[in-house]
Design an enzyme around this catalytic site. Sequence first.
Site, mmCIF file in Angstrom:
data_model
loop_
_atom_site.group_PDB
_atom_site.id
_atom_site.type_symbol
_atom_site.label_atom_id
_atom_site.label_comp_id
_atom_site.label_asym_id
_atom_site.label_seq_id
_atom_site.Cartn_x
_atom_site.Cartn_y
_atom_site.Cartn_z
ATOM 1 C CB SER A 1 -3.744 -4.436 2.569
ATOM 2 O OG SER A 1 -3.507 -5.200 3.746
ATOM 3 C CE1 TYR B 1 1.326 -5.063 0.533
ATOM 4 C CE2 TYR B 1 0.237 -5.269 2.660
ATOM 5 C CZ TYR B 1 0.246 -5.466 1.293
ATOM 6 O OH TYR B 1 -0.836 -6.076 0.685
ATOM 7 C CE LYS C 1 -1.203 -3.132 -1.078
ATOM 8 N NZ LYS C 1 -1.658 -3.226 -2.481
#
Length: 251
Positions: A143, A156, A160
């Site tokens: 991402s 998160y 990533k």
Amino acid sequence: MERRLEGKVALVTGASRGIGYAVAERLVAEGARVCLTARKAEPLLDAATALGGPERAIAVAGKADDPEHQAEAVVRAVESFGSLDILVNNTGINPTFGPLLETDPGAVRKIFEVNVFAAMAWVRHAYDAWLGKNGGAVVNMSSIAGLGAAPGLGVYAASKATLMQLTCQLAVELAPAVRVNAVAPAIVKTQFATALYAGREEEVSAGYPLGRLGQPGDVAGAVAFLASPDAAWITGQTLVVDGGVTLLSGL
């Protein structure tokens, strides 16, 4: 559509909907047969049926971070279709929002278990079962959140970013037989990302040079390219698929 993947077999995790389903759909359209995985059996079976049923797609339900499920899915793919040439680590979770130091440690561990450790485990299973002796391609779903600071999405984003580094490391260690690359999308219009644009899509889209948010097919095309012979001299790279938004954000 060019059938660059004729005769190839792919395993796509998190493939019952959204980006994962779009990836599986694109791979099938380019000639591949696919093994789909996701947690919920019924929508996963529906997805496999929509992609052509047992001749083109099989469904193996389970949790992405469950070692028994990983092993079963890889075995089923090889037994059903005769090989396993492409692995797409698409599964990702983000059950938290807020500052890093206020995030429950258990949630942090779970995010890394699914987004990082499970991806590495899937590669190990696929490598042992087929890729190690026969070669192939791995594509990890990262991402743009992993490219820099991401307020509210810190855990998160860290997972990533780690996945991008894992991609580089595996690319070196598994070469020359296996190519390992990643895709880093910006906001894509899926159920997973709804909270990032719902009710203000026009406002969010205005920050993208290409004037719109991503569609699952935008990412699927990038994955298919990296998995195909057209990317035969590409490994260890993260392809940013973002409508140009990182050009303006400084990432």
